[in-house]
Design a protein around this motif. Structure first.
Motif, PDB file in Angstrom:
ATOM      1  N   PRO A 211      -2.528 -10.257  -5.927  1.00 48.23           N
ATOM      2  CA  PRO A 211      -1.832  -9.948  -4.674  1.00 48.23           C
ATOM      3  C   PRO A 211      -0.536  -9.148  -4.828  1.00 48.23           C
ATOM      4  O   PRO A 211       0.042  -8.725  -3.839  1.00 48.23           O
TER       5      PRO A 211
ATOM      6  N   GLU B 160       0.848  -1.202   0.000  1.00 52.52           N
ATOM      7  CA  GLU B 160       0.000   0.000   0.000  1.00 52.52           C
ATOM      8  C   GLU B 160       0.879   1.246   0.000  1.00 52.52           C
ATOM      9  O   GLU B 160       0.645   2.183  -0.761  1.00 52.52           O
TER      10      GLU B 160
ATOM     11  N   TYR C  22      -1.858  -1.243  -8.323  1.00 52.08           N
ATOM     12  CA  TYR C  22      -2.028  -2.159  -7.198  1.00 52.08           C
ATOM     13  C   TYR C  22      -3.513  -2.297  -6.895  1.00 52.08           C
ATOM     14  O   TYR C  22      -4.166  -1.343  -6.477  1.00 52.08           O
ATOM     15  N   GLU C  23      -4.027  -3.478  -7.179  1.00 52.55           N
ATOM     16  CA  GLU C  23      -5.426  -3.794  -6.891  1.00 52.55           C
ATOM     17  C   GLU C  23      -5.460  -5.148  -6.198  1.00 52.55           C
ATOM     18  O   GLU C  23      -5.639  -6.183  -6.842  1.00 52.55           O
ATOM     19  N   PRO C  24      -5.269  -5.149  -4.863  1.00 52.99           N
ATOM     20  CA  PRO C  24      -5.129  -6.401  -4.120  1.00 52.99           C
ATOM     21  C   PRO C  24      -6.335  -7.337  -4.231  1.00 52.99           C
ATOM     22  O   PRO C  24      -6.187  -8.539  -4.076  1.00 52.99           O
ATOM     23  N   GLU C  25      -7.521  -6.789  -4.552  1.00 58.68           N
ATOM     24  CA  GLU C  25      -8.699  -7.659  -4.716  1.00 58.68           C
ATOM     25  C   GLU C  25      -8.568  -8.495  -5.998  1.00 58.68           C
ATOM     26  O   GLU C  25      -9.131  -9.578  -6.101  1.00 58.68           O
ATOM     27  N   GLN C  26      -7.827  -7.955  -6.968  1.00 54.58           N
ATOM     28  CA  GLN C  26      -7.658  -8.622  -8.262  1.00 54.58           C
ATOM     29  C   GLN C  26      -6.414  -9.516  -8.303  1.00 54.58           C
ATOM     30  O   GLN C  26      -6.425 -10.576  -8.897  1.00 54.58           O
TER      31      GLN C  26
END
Length: 181
Positions: free
Chosen positions: A132, A115, A126-130
């Motif tokens: 890691p 983050e 950075y899209e951690p839901e998509q």
């Protein structure tokens, strides 16, 4: 420069033979070749040594994947083409081989707060839901790095091992400059 050790995971090379191929004619020269033109428009030929897979297309193009060194990738293409030439002697002896992509991995030996990295480092996604990992695009060398919270890194898009090494080193230096590692 830093002393991050990289490991080559995969090399993708391509060759252009300069003549169309009749896949039904050259396929039988390759032991264990797969060809199902409804599923894939080319032959899939797996070599045991060096352990690679060659995709062979009717256009006369080949793509070799799976090698751990450029030398092995080039060797695999030559072995494949030499085998095909036993059934089609018109296949040229000279042809161009190009490195398309080198994928390498490394470990920065420090955990990363992705983050914080996403906020501070330029050219990131950075899209951690998509996914890691954080995607970091470097301009010079022109490579893409996937950074993970564990400190592991995957570098892709390099054309040489040196470019992959430099990409990882520049990334580590930039993270250090920003106090992110």
């Amino acid at each position: 420069m830093t002393d991050v050790e990289i490991k080559i995971e995969n090399i993708v090379t391509s060759a252009t033979l300069g003549k169309p191929l009749d896949l039904t004619q050259v396929g039988p020269a390759l032991e264990g070749v797969e060809y199902n033109k409804e599923q894939f428009p080319g032959l899939v030929f797996k070599l045991k040594e060096p352990k690679t897979a060659a995709l062979i297309f009717g256009s006369g193009k080949l793509v070799c994947t799976g090698a751990k060194s450029v030398k092995d990738s080039i060797k695999a293409i030559h072995i494949t083409v030499d085998l095909m030439r036993t059934l089609d002697p018109e296949i040229p002896k000279e042809f161009e081989i190009k490195v398309q992509n080198i994928v390498a991995s490394a470990n920065l030996m420090k955990t990363l707060n992705l983050e914080a990295v996403a906020l501070e480092l330029e050219n990131t996604e950075y899209e951690p839901e998509q996914f890691p990992g954080l995607v970091y695009r470097l301009g010079d060398p022109k490579v893409v790095l996937l950074l993970f919270g564990s400190g592991k890194v995957v570098c892709t898009g390099a054309k040489t091992k040196e470019a992959a090494q430099l990409g990882v080193e520049k990334t580590k230096e930039r993270l250090a400059e920003l106090d992110l590692i």
